[in-house]
Enzyme design. Structure first.
Site, PDB file in Angstrom:
ATOM      1  N   ASP A 203       1.171  -1.146   0.127  1.00 36.39           N
ATOM      2  CA  ASP A 203       0.003  -0.215   0.357  1.00 36.39           C
ATOM      3  C   ASP A 203       1.144   1.202  -0.289  1.00 36.39           C
ATOM      4  O   ASP A 203       1.766   1.151  -0.010  1.00 36.39           O
ATOM      5  CB  ASP A 203      -0.924  -0.145   0.875  1.00 36.39           C
ATOM      6  CG  ASP A 203      -2.302   0.888   1.062  1.00 36.39           C
ATOM      7  OD1 ASP A 203      -2.402   1.825  -0.013  1.00 36.39           O
ATOM      8  OD2 ASP A 203      -2.965  -0.112   1.263  1.00 36.39           O
ATOM      9  N   PHE A 231      -0.606   0.492  -6.185  1.00 31.62           N
ATOM     10  CA  PHE A 231      -0.489  -0.478  -7.016  1.00 31.62           C
ATOM     11  C   PHE A 231      -0.990  -0.277  -8.354  1.00 31.62           C
ATOM     12  O   PHE A 231      -1.952  -1.154  -9.385  1.00 31.62           O
ATOM     13  CB  PHE A 231      -2.262  -1.239  -6.054  1.00 31.62           C
ATOM     14  CG  PHE A 231      -3.108  -0.631  -6.558  1.00 31.62           C
ATOM     15  CD1 PHE A 231      -4.082   0.010  -6.464  1.00 31.62           C
ATOM     16  CD2 PHE A 231      -3.687  -0.848  -4.250  1.00 31.62           C
ATOM     17  CE1 PHE A 231      -4.808   1.268  -6.412  1.00 31.62           C
ATOM     18  CE2 PHE A 231      -4.339   0.056  -4.566  1.00 31.62           C
ATOM     19  CZ  PHE A 231      -5.404   0.795  -5.517  1.00 31.62           C
ATOM     20  N   HIS A 249     -14.091  -1.530  -6.118  1.00 28.88           N
ATOM     21  CA  HIS A 249     -14.955  -0.614  -5.823  1.00 28.88           C
ATOM     22  C   HIS A 249     -14.598   0.814  -5.717  1.00 28.88           C
ATOM     23  O   HIS A 249     -15.859   1.638  -5.890  1.00 28.88           O
ATOM     24  CB  HIS A 249     -16.308  -1.100  -4.932  1.00 28.88           C
ATOM     25  CG  HIS A 249     -15.695  -0.460  -3.692  1.00 28.88           C
ATOM     26  ND1 HIS A 249     -15.099  -0.927  -3.094  1.00 28.88           N
ATOM     27  CD2 HIS A 249     -16.350   0.197  -2.854  1.00 28.88           C
ATOM     28  CE1 HIS A 249     -14.700  -0.437  -1.721  1.00 28.88           C
ATOM     29  NE2 HIS A 249     -15.642   0.406  -1.775  1.00 28.88           N
TER      30      HIS A 249
END
Length: 360
Positions: A203, A231, A249
């Site tokens: 991350d 990412f 999402h």
């Protein structure tokens, strides 16, 4: 001629409850003040409670009475308040504590006040309010809000882990990359359940900075590697499993596809992709994913997708969707590489790669 409306007072009452934001805001303040933590040993007079949390006794009484009327806290005698079953999960030490789940974050609140803009245009209210800034880019310059957001996102992981773990077959896996891992609470829970598994948490640097203490607390730090990166950058190659939990999402189709192509580039032919997301379905059933879809619209610019839409994204990225397993919280989507990496996949200089990536 229009039909005469039905007189249904129960519907009016229910609609009023659903539309009200006084109770939700008051719950969030009680979380900020850690009120439930101070009532663990039993009910307290409000003046004692107010002194402990640094509040005005009369104002605190008004807030607690409003919530007690909805079953959250109880006034056992005049101006003496205690916990109820609905208030118990507001405790920090509850196994499924939601205390950190409900932060009052001004940038979000200002955005929700402009939700009309999103419904009229399809654009994020957050960008409209904050001069075009993307949600996760905002956090890079606001570390306190970033930590609060991450803690909110991480707070639901014990519940999600409990519901989806039975649907995750990781018995044969030895290496896993958690793409958009946050602070690592979800990966830590999987490592505890699978002693032979090793994981790489990936991350943004200011996000994974909180991961070492989470992993150490879970006793799995020796089986984890931490990488601070987007990412949209090249991912660690050759893992048995690539995990994307509540990542896709957040993004519109073009960027969601770029993330998946990045995974495909890193994956071996026999690697497995596991996506944990809400899957949208037609109908009137109550579904958290439908509510979160509005949040994605207002704040992130992504959306909740149907199984067919996930299948199309995965096909485009070179994956074949094997199965979708619904659980009581989210669905587990499993996919495997199906075709060579698409020639039009993301490159080092593409806008998608240059963008910052985050999870929610």
């Amino acid at each position: 001629m229009s039909a005469t409306p039905r007189i249904d007072l129960a519907s009016v009452t229910r609609l009023t409850e659903l539309a009200d934001y006084i109770v939700p805001f008051t719950i969030r303040v009680m979380c900020d003040l850690a009120v439930a933590d101070h009532l663990v040993e039993g009910p307290l007079p409000v003046d004692v409670l107010a002194r402990r949390i640094g509040a005005d006794p009369a104002a605190l009484t008004r807030g607690l009475r409003a919530l007690a009327g909805r079953g959250i806290f109880t006034e056992v005698e005049p101006e003496v308040f205690g916990l109820t079953p609905l208030a118990e999960p507001l405790r920090s030490d509850h196994p499924f504590s939601v205390r950190e789940c409900f932060p009052l974050m001004p940038p979000d609140i200002y955005s929700w006040a402009r939700l009309t803009h999103s419904l009229r245009t399809g654009e994020t209210a957050f960008g409209h309010v904050h001069g075009g800034t993307r949600y996760y880019d905002h956090f890079a310059d606001h570390p306190y809000e970033c930590v609060r957001f991450e803690r909110s996102a991480e707070s639901v992981n014990p519940f999600v882990l409990r519901t989806v773990a039975p649907a995750l077959d990781l018995a044969a896996a030895r290496t896993m990359v958690d793409v958009g891992s946050g602070h690592g609470t979800f990966a830590a829970g999987l490592l505890v359940r699978h002693p032979e598994l090793r994981a790489t948490l990936l991350d943004l640097p200011h996000v994974v900075a909180e991961a070492p203490q989470v992993l150490a607390h879970a006793g799995v730090a020796d089986r984890c590697e931490i990488r601070g990166a987007s990412f949209f950058d090249p991912l660690p190659a050759g893992a048995d499993v690539y995990l994307l939990k509540t990542i896709i999402h957040d993004w519109p189709d073009e960027r969601a596809a770029a993330i998946l192509r990045n995974v495909r580039t890193a994956a071996r032919p026999d690697s497995r992709l596991v996506i944990i997301e809400s899957v949208s379905r037609y109908g009137n059933h109550d579904d958290t994913g439908k509510v979160m879809d509005v949040k994605a619209l207002a704040l992130f610019g992504g959306r909740t997708r149907t199984e067919q839409e996930f299948r199309a994204l995965l096909d485009d990225a070179g994956f074949r969707l094997l199965r979708v397993t619904p659980t009581s919280s989210m669905s587990v989507l499993e996919a495997v590489p199906a075709v060579p990496v698409p020639e039009n996949g993301p490159t080092a200089g593409s806008p998608a790669v240059a963008a910052a990536g985050r999870s929610v």
